[in-house]
Design an enzyme around this catalytic site. Structure first.
Site, PDB file in Angstrom:
ATOM      1  N   ASP A 101      -6.903   1.718   6.874  1.00  0.00           N
ATOM      2  CA  ASP A 101      -7.370   1.118   8.142  1.00  0.00           C
ATOM      3  C   ASP A 101      -6.187   0.785   9.055  1.00  0.00           C
ATOM      4  O   ASP A 101      -6.360   0.583  10.253  1.00  0.00           O
ATOM      5  CB  ASP A 101      -8.233  -0.138   7.886  1.00  0.00           C
ATOM      6  CG  ASP A 101      -7.500  -1.273   7.169  1.00  0.00           C
ATOM      7  OD1 ASP A 101      -6.330  -1.094   6.768  1.00  0.00           O
ATOM      8  OD2 ASP A 101      -8.108  -2.350   7.009  1.00  0.00           O
ATOM      9  N   GLU A 102      -4.978   0.740   8.475  1.00  0.00           N
ATOM     10  CA  GLU A 102      -3.809   0.366   9.291  1.00  0.00           C
ATOM     11  C   GLU A 102      -3.466   1.417  10.343  1.00  0.00           C
ATOM     12  O   GLU A 102      -2.711   1.131  11.273  1.00  0.00           O
ATOM     13  CB  GLU A 102      -2.601   0.079   8.385  1.00  0.00           C
ATOM     14  CG  GLU A 102      -2.861  -1.088   7.454  1.00  0.00           C
ATOM     15  CD  GLU A 102      -1.630  -1.623   6.756  1.00  0.00           C
ATOM     16  OE1 GLU A 102      -0.531  -1.499   7.297  1.00  0.00           O
ATOM     17  OE2 GLU A 102      -1.802  -2.174   5.653  1.00  0.00           O
TER      18      GLU A 102
ATOM     19  N   TYR B 244       5.125   2.777   8.031  1.00  0.00           N
ATOM     20  CA  TYR B 244       4.158   3.158   6.987  1.00  0.00           C
ATOM     21  C   TYR B 244       2.880   3.726   7.617  1.00  0.00           C
ATOM     22  O   TYR B 244       2.479   4.860   7.333  1.00  0.00           O
ATOM     23  CB  TYR B 244       3.812   1.938   6.110  1.00  0.00           C
ATOM     24  CG  TYR B 244       2.505   2.075   5.353  1.00  0.00           C
ATOM     25  CD1 TYR B 244       2.377   2.985   4.306  1.00  0.00           C
ATOM     26  CD2 TYR B 244       1.375   1.314   5.702  1.00  0.00           C
ATOM     27  CE1 TYR B 244       1.160   3.130   3.627  1.00  0.00           C
ATOM     28  CE2 TYR B 244       0.165   1.457   5.029  1.00  0.00           C
ATOM     29  CZ  TYR B 244       0.068   2.366   3.989  1.00  0.00           C
ATOM     30  OH  TYR B 244      -1.128   2.522   3.331  1.00  0.00           O
TER      31      TYR B 244
HETATM   32  P1  NAD Z   1       1.008   2.520  -4.977  1.00  0.00           P
HETATM   33  O1  NAD Z   1       2.289   2.322  -4.280  1.00  0.00           O
HETATM   34  O2  NAD Z   1       0.562   1.513  -5.977  1.00  0.00           O
HETATM   35  O3  NAD Z   1       0.995   3.935  -5.721  1.00  0.00           O
HETATM   36  C1  NAD Z   1       1.507   5.101  -5.152  1.00  0.00           C
HETATM   37  C2  NAD Z   1       1.693   6.123  -6.255  1.00  0.00           C
HETATM   38  O4  NAD Z   1       2.199   7.321  -5.650  1.00  0.00           O
HETATM   39  C3  NAD Z   1       2.729   5.694  -7.317  1.00  0.00           C
HETATM   40  O5  NAD Z   1       2.248   5.996  -8.609  1.00  0.00           O
HETATM   41  C4  NAD Z   1       3.955   6.564  -7.003  1.00  0.00           C
HETATM   42  O6  NAD Z   1       4.731   6.856  -8.142  1.00  0.00           O
HETATM   43  C5  NAD Z   1       3.285   7.813  -6.426  1.00  0.00           C
HETATM   44  N1  NAD Z   1       4.187   8.555  -5.534  1.00  0.00           N
HETATM   45  C6  NAD Z   1       4.962   8.047  -4.543  1.00  0.00           C
HETATM   46  N2  NAD Z   1       5.651   9.043  -3.949  1.00  0.00           N
HETATM   47  C7  NAD Z   1       5.298  10.203  -4.573  1.00  0.00           C
HETATM   48  C8  NAD Z   1       5.656  11.545  -4.403  1.00  0.00           C
HETATM   49  N3  NAD Z   1       6.544  11.906  -3.474  1.00  0.00           N
HETATM   50  N4  NAD Z   1       5.101  12.477  -5.220  1.00  0.00           N
HETATM   51  C9  NAD Z   1       4.218  12.125  -6.194  1.00  0.00           C
HETATM   52  N5  NAD Z   1       3.845  10.847  -6.397  1.00  0.00           N
HETATM   53  C10 NAD Z   1       4.361   9.889  -5.597  1.00  0.00           C
HETATM   54  O7  NAD Z   1      -0.052   2.684  -3.804  1.00  0.00           O
HETATM   55  P2  NAD Z   1      -1.601   2.312  -3.762  1.00  0.00           P
HETATM   56  O8  NAD Z   1      -1.735   0.927  -3.286  1.00  0.00           O
HETATM   57  O9  NAD Z   1      -2.238   2.726  -5.031  1.00  0.00           O
HETATM   58  O10 NAD Z   1      -2.075   3.266  -2.577  1.00  0.00           O
HETATM   59  C11 NAD Z   1      -2.605   4.560  -2.828  1.00  0.00           C
HETATM   60  C12 NAD Z   1      -3.037   5.179  -1.522  1.00  0.00           C
HETATM   61  O11 NAD Z   1      -4.014   4.368  -0.887  1.00  0.00           O
HETATM   62  C13 NAD Z   1      -1.893   5.323  -0.517  1.00  0.00           C
HETATM   63  O12 NAD Z   1      -2.030   6.555   0.130  1.00  0.00           O
HETATM   64  C14 NAD Z   1      -2.123   4.189   0.482  1.00  0.00           C
HETATM   65  O13 NAD Z   1      -1.665   4.557   1.749  1.00  0.00           O
HETATM   66  C15 NAD Z   1      -3.633   4.065   0.441  1.00  0.00           C
HETATM   67  N6  NAD Z   1      -4.162   2.735   0.759  1.00  0.00           N
HETATM   68  C16 NAD Z   1      -3.802   1.645   0.021  1.00  0.00           C
HETATM   69  C17 NAD Z   1      -4.359   0.405   0.310  1.00  0.00           C
HETATM   70  C18 NAD Z   1      -4.036  -0.811  -0.515  1.00  0.00           C
HETATM   71  O14 NAD Z   1      -4.573  -1.887  -0.229  1.00  0.00           O
HETATM   72  N7  NAD Z   1      -3.234  -0.718  -1.558  1.00  0.00           N
HETATM   73  C19 NAD Z   1      -5.261   0.268   1.376  1.00  0.00           C
HETATM   74  C20 NAD Z   1      -5.591   1.405   2.113  1.00  0.00           C
HETATM   75  C21 NAD Z   1      -5.051   2.631   1.790  1.00  0.00           C
END
Ligand code: NAD
Length: 330
Positions: free
Chosen positions: A131-132, A154
């Protein structure tokens, strides 16, 4: 069905893998590959801790999505039907400090994955966005048609990947669906994010760093979505949504940061004396809010909406799983 999940070792990706491998209906028919480079955020051994690493329908491949050759080879060899891209750098404050790795993974890495998927005839690709990308909204909520107006490096890299994916849908018919969710909460979130950071600090009797100023004493609003509902919604949209479409996933649980902080402090029998006031981040968005009508119209319903109760369960989880988070805290 064979499914490729990128970033499956992180917070939401591992919850998604657990959902697919343990749901009685879905798990009957699923074989799953987790492709993750194991950044600092993937070091929690979430899948191992969940007891799923030896599951016969699960396979882990350590790869960076920025490596086009490697990603293409894996997709070519494994021939998954669906790809879910969770891989990302996800911490806004880190992107303000240094954005290079955000540009690489969130945009260029995502582009690699899109192109490899297209080249190998993937039937469906779900790009996990946020949503960001819509930026700040003081009143009302953004729909999927709202303009993108990201404030942080980001969210700008996430918005860029969304636009590129949609362009590949238009030009090459790439079968993509985009989800944009609110802030997730749940177990296995890296303890740098607000809820696990505050909870683990309070377990240790330490203060919680809240962005605070005289004009804005922690009044920023976030919408909280249970990670299980996000995973359910992502799978639901992958199976029921239309290609080329975006689906917002709200939490329908808006709270100011000071409210959620006080909820936690209360639970631990602490007062405001445990708040360490820190300056607001640069370009700190005041409020995020998305409408979920499109998702509702498809027939999706949230299962976890009692945030007050859920937060208590979350605190209990962090209390009972200290061996998981302690090694991850600095
Ligand atoms: P996280 O940081 O916990 O996990 C990200 C994962 O991606 C990690 O396991 C990391 O090792 C892996 N990763 C990073 N770079 C990589 C690369 N180059 N190649 C392969 N793997 C790689 O993040 P999250 O909170 O689980 O978020 C997951 C997705 O959801 C993201 O795309 C984020 O933008 C989106 N998102 C998160 C939230 C939230 O509240 N956490 C909200 C909305 C959207």
């Amino acid at each position: 069905m064979k499914v490729l999940v990128t970033g499956g070792s992180g917070f939401i990706g591992s919850s998604f893998i657990r959902y697919l491998l343990t749901d009685p209906q879905i798990s009957k028919n699923i074989s799953l590959i987790n492709l993750d480079k194991i950044s600092y955020a993937g070091r929690g051994k979430n899948i191992e801790h969940m007891g799923l690493s030896e599951n016969e329908n699960y396979k882990f491949i350590k790869t960076d999505i920025c490596d086009f050759e490697s990603v293409s080879q894996i997709i070519f060899t494994e021939q998954p039907e669906m790809v879910f891209n969770f891989a990302a750098e996800s911490h806004v404050d880190r992107s303000i400090e240094e954005s290079d790795v955000f540009e690489k993974t969130n945009f260029l890495g995502a582009c690699n994955l899109f192109k490899s998927s297209l080249k190998n005839g993937i039937k469906k690709l779900v790009q996990i966005s946020t949503d960001e990308v819509y930026g700040n909204i003081e009143n009302g909520s953004f729909s999927e048609n709202s303009n993108l107006n990201p404030s942080s490096p980001y969210s700008a890299t996430k918005a860029a990947a969304d636009l590129f994916a949609l362009s590949l849908f238009k030009t090459h018919n790439m079968p993509v669906i985009i989800t944009r969710s609110a802030n997730n909460y749940g177990p296995y979130q890296f303890p740098e994010k607000i809820l696990p950071l505050f909870i683990t600090n309070l377990i240790d009797g330490k203060k919680v760093p809240l962005m605070f100023s005289e004009e804005n004493p922690g009044l920023n609003v976030r919408d909280w979505l249970n990670v299980i509902d996000n995973c359910r919604a992502i799978w639901f949209v992958a199976n029921n949504g239309r290609l080329g479409e975006i689906y917002n996933i709200p939490g329908e649980n808006e709270l100011t940061n000071i409210e959620i902080t006080r909820m936690l402090l209360n639970h631990f029998n602490f007062g405001d004396e445990m708040i360490e006031k820190i300056p607001h981040r640069k370009a700190h968005d005041f409020r995020y809010s998305v409408k979920g009508n499109k998702l509702k119209d498809l027939g999706f319903e949230h299962m976890h909406k009692n945030l007050k109760e859920e937060i208590i369960n979350l605190v209990e989880w962090y209390k009972n799983n200290q061996e998981w988070w302690r090694p991850l805290k600095k």
